[in-house]
Design a protein around this motif. Sequence first.
Motif, PDB file in Angstrom:
ATOM      1  N   UNK A 158      -6.879 -27.690  21.686  1.00  0.00           N
ATOM      2  CA  UNK A 158      -6.950 -28.982  20.977  1.00  0.00           C
ATOM      3  C   UNK A 158      -6.159 -30.053  21.729  1.00  0.00           C
ATOM      4  N   UNK A 159      -6.189 -29.973  23.050  1.00  0.00           N
ATOM      5  CA  UNK A 159      -5.553 -31.013  23.858  1.00  0.00           C
ATOM      6  C   UNK A 159      -4.075 -30.808  24.093  1.00  0.00           C
ATOM      7  N   UNK A 160      -3.493 -29.752  23.537  1.00  0.00           N
ATOM      8  CA  UNK A 160      -2.075 -29.489  23.748  1.00  0.00           C
ATOM      9  C   UNK A 160      -1.846 -28.014  24.005  1.00  0.00           C
ATOM     10  N   UNK A 161      -0.589 -27.614  23.977  1.00  0.00           N
ATOM     11  CA  UNK A 161      -0.238 -26.212  24.140  1.00  0.00           C
ATOM     12  C   UNK A 161       0.189 -25.657  22.792  1.00  0.00           C
ATOM     13  N   UNK A 162      -0.389 -24.506  22.433  1.00  0.00           N
ATOM     14  CA  UNK A 162      -0.061 -23.889  21.151  1.00  0.00           C
ATOM     15  C   UNK A 162       1.074 -22.890  21.348  1.00  0.00           C
ATOM     16  N   UNK A 163       2.121 -23.052  20.567  1.00  0.00           N
ATOM     17  CA  UNK A 163       3.230 -22.095  20.552  1.00  0.00           C
ATOM     18  C   UNK A 163       3.189 -21.387  19.194  1.00  0.00           C
ATOM     19  N   UNK A 164       3.022 -20.058  19.234  1.00  0.00           N
ATOM     20  CA  UNK A 164       2.919 -19.271  18.001  1.00  0.00           C
ATOM     21  C   UNK A 164       4.147 -18.368  17.887  1.00  0.00           C
ATOM     22  N   UNK A 165       4.761 -18.408  16.698  1.00  0.00           N
ATOM     23  CA  UNK A 165       5.965 -17.599  16.454  1.00  0.00           C
ATOM     24  C   UNK A 165       5.702 -16.680  15.267  1.00  0.00           C
ATOM     25  N   UNK A 166       5.902 -15.362  15.519  1.00  0.00           N
ATOM     26  CA  UNK A 166       5.777 -14.340  14.466  1.00  0.00           C
ATOM     27  C   UNK A 166       7.130 -13.652  14.360  1.00  0.00           C
ATOM     28  N   UNK A 167       7.724 -13.712  13.169  1.00  0.00           N
ATOM     29  CA  UNK A 167       9.077 -13.168  13.035  1.00  0.00           C
ATOM     30  C   UNK A 167       9.385 -12.936  11.568  1.00  0.00           C
TER      31      UNK A 167
ATOM     32  N   UNK B 274      -0.636  -6.739  16.675  1.00  0.00           N
ATOM     33  CA  UNK B 274      -0.953  -5.303  16.606  1.00  0.00           C
ATOM     34  C   UNK B 274      -0.240  -4.549  17.739  1.00  0.00           C
ATOM     35  N   UNK B 275      -0.179  -5.161  18.902  1.00  0.00           N
ATOM     36  CA  UNK B 275       0.449  -4.495  20.062  1.00  0.00           C
ATOM     37  C   UNK B 275       1.958  -4.693  20.120  1.00  0.00           C
ATOM     38  N   UNK B 276       2.488  -5.486  19.198  1.00  0.00           N
ATOM     39  CA  UNK B 276       3.933  -5.750  19.185  1.00  0.00           C
ATOM     40  C   UNK B 276       4.656  -4.530  18.609  1.00  0.00           C
ATOM     41  N   UNK B 277       5.492  -3.906  19.398  1.00  0.00           N
ATOM     42  CA  UNK B 277       6.082  -2.630  19.020  1.00  0.00           C
ATOM     43  C   UNK B 277       7.237  -2.771  18.027  1.00  0.00           C
ATOM     44  N   UNK B 278       8.051  -3.815  18.199  1.00  0.00           N
ATOM     45  CA  UNK B 278       9.281  -3.929  17.412  1.00  0.00           C
ATOM     46  C   UNK B 278       9.175  -5.088  16.432  1.00  0.00           C
ATOM     47  N   UNK B 279       8.926  -4.750  15.160  1.00  0.00           N
ATOM     48  CA  UNK B 279       8.774  -5.802  14.150  1.00  0.00           C
ATOM     49  C   UNK B 279      10.090  -6.494  13.816  1.00  0.00           C
ATOM     50  N   UNK B 280      11.201  -5.910  14.245  1.00  0.00           N
ATOM     51  CA  UNK B 280      12.494  -6.557  13.980  1.00  0.00           C
ATOM     52  C   UNK B 280      12.768  -7.672  14.989  1.00  0.00           C
ATOM     53  N   UNK B 281      12.033  -7.670  16.095  1.00  0.00           N
ATOM     54  CA  UNK B 281      12.207  -8.695  17.127  1.00  0.00           C
ATOM     55  C   UNK B 281      11.110  -9.738  16.988  1.00  0.00           C
TER      56      UNK B 281
END
Length: 877
Positions: free
Chosen positions: A687-696, A669-676
Amino acid sequence: MSSRSSSSAQSQSIDDLKLQLSDFSARQKELFVKRHPVSELVFGRAKFIDTVLQNLWSQYDLSQQTNISLIAVGGYGRGELHPLSDIDILIISPETLEQKTADVVGQFITTLWDLHLSVGHAVRTLHECSTIGKDDLTVATSLQEARFITGCEDLFLQLKGIVHSDLFWPSETFYQAKLDEQRQRHARYNDTAYNLEPDIKSTPGGLRDIHTLSWIARRHFGATSLLEMSRYGFLTDAEYRELVECQEFLWRVRFALHIELRRYDNRLTFQHQPSIAHYLGFEGEGNKGVEMMMKAFYRTVRRVAELNKMLLKIFDQAILNNDIQADIEPLNDDFQRRGHLIEAKMPALFQSRPETILDMFLHIANDSTIEGVAPSTMRQLRTARRRLNKFLHTIPKARQTFLELCRHPNALHKSFRLMHRLGVLSAYLPQWSQIVGQMQFDLFHVYTVDEHSVRLLNHINMFNDPNNRDKHPICCELFPRIQKKELLIIAAIFHDIGKGRKGDHSIIGEGEAYEFCIEHGLSKPEANLVGWLVRYHLLMSVTAQRRDIHDPEVITEFARQVRDEERLEYLVCLTVADICATNPALWNSWKRTLLAELFYSTQRALRRGLENPVDIRERIRHNQQMAIAILRKEGINSYDVERLWQRFKADYFFRHTHQQIAWHSRHIVNHQDNTAPLVLVSKNATRGGTEVFVYSKDQQALFARVVAELNRRNLNVHDAQVMTSKDGFILDTFMVLDNKGKALEANRQQTIVKNITKALADSKPLKIKARRAPKNLQHFKVKTRAEFLPTKHQKHSLLEFIALDTPGLLAKIGATFSELGIHLHAAKITTIGERAEDLFIITGEEKGKLSELEETRLKEALLKQFTKVDNKLLSKT
């Protein structure tokens, strides 16, 4: 003119000596291959080097000196030399050498180096030998084995007088120092010889353990050999023959290793195990020869370790008088406690009544003050064990005692490991005797089958300790309240007992475990439970790590196989202990979380009833309501959130927790540039690890780009959810751990965000750079397989891919999917030693299950790609 002539003659002499040394080594190798006794080769090499040194000593006119002596020390002093062994020499004199003599000695040493001999040397006065030896245990030990080669023999006798005087390392001090030295050496190998690449010399039960016995016997009793130890009465004739036999085998292994190597080493590495097995005559299909050779090696070091411990206790009594004067307390008619050791009252107790062997371990479990077995009783046990004409489980009284041990709260940590170490489990169960020393030629199983099984029992015992609750929360809660713990212990003993035999080891073990239970008077339901645990001991770990446990169908199918909560509770305890005992590096918070999720999901399914499946719509509503509540508290406009969620498919809300949904939504919601692209990294372990989330915005080979970048940063992807919004945006979640199996450190998070963002902005075609495979992979072969697993619906296909775990493998798979128009929805990434065993949930171009043509094309592309790539990578190593 004469000077040049002399120089030429000397040069020629060195060339001749080099040729003689080369011919001698070649001849020894030829004799070794022809099965010539290795002791003759080892002693013969030392004698040959003696001759070389004596001739050179004369050539440099050092034999004319009356105040200098050449002495062999260390292993060379014992008259033992392997092809790459150091030639340790000591040059002694009454006083510091005159410069002229010192120069000649320097030329003598230089010539030895010119001959490419691995020489360790020291030039000392008698006083320096005494002073340095008193301060340095290693020097003192090597001087114990000093042997005269040439020069002034009177000096050598003076040195022997110094070394064997009471003032030079008193016997008690030397014994204690060597004992401490052995403990420290064993600790470096985790107190076990059952490592993948053991050290022939230094591992527990290795050659150093034999040397330690010799050093102590030499210092205290004056025994200069194993044979003399037997004549002094500290070794029986049978024990002497056994030590010689073990030493002979270890020498053969070491000799084979040395003729294979260019540089000195005593590690039995994967690289050299096949060739050494061949030299020693161990042959078989695939890795069978290696496994047979290593089995013989592990059984040998176990025998040495057993003799070492027994004889050191005998030395302890003889040198320090420990336990001889200790108080004696009767335990029953057969046993007594002498100090902290248990002792049989009669000298032939175990031979006359073999069932009392088990009684002794029951006493050990009952008495917390007993720390071990008296050496005389160990010796009696070894004799009785060899003379048994039947296995102990055939004796009714022994069966009753064994079952008591399985039920005893202290037996897991006090009795079972000792029973294994003293060969009692092998004497009790014929199946156990078959797995002793049984190894597997891979990077996954760190220990032999028997060592792994004993460690599994130790890990089960840890579940009794509340201090382990953070590491094993479920098991520490469940195990103390399990009523029939003996069923779990029997299952642990049998879970891998079928390994090394033809057929599925789980099926073999199931039948034998069932028969064992019936024979020992357990009920049929109890026997069925134990048999089931053995048959399906891998089910929970495979389901958690290699199946989509977010899928209700997977949970339902798993619950159907488990059937009830009792089996589930036994199975999770066995599974966790099995993973921990397989390899110390395997257990991490990620696996703990996976198993916990599977356990609780299955528990809920069983309590709800399998006829009442999960209401997916209800869970979606619940997740949305909980997430919107979090976002409202954070001041996020509900209208913006609802408008965002309209773009997402229902599966997104089902497969993510409400915390994840809130976290993603706030940033999008706070992401200004949907092209980036938007890249998020969880600050705290998820869950015992690091979560990396990618929205693109979706793009070609996006998954491959991300995992390639993570691979470049030495991060391992263990789980991935790949989703697409209704309007063509991807919402990918990657669960990553560092190469130590831990969550990503905070100081690396921004770098990962920056690098993935940069990689996604790169419009150039994806090129995955091939990195060299780790060196330890070059010794393993894993047949690349791509198999489609059966599914009950047409929504997607399940692809199981197995291959050698080479760098960049996941990125290459992703790139192949992209090239063929295959859509990836989720990935379960499992590494088992050198093997990658990955599961991919995919759809074809029509967004459904792959057609037969698509399956064929994908399988052919993957097999072609990885057969070619693996060969290229391995050829570089």
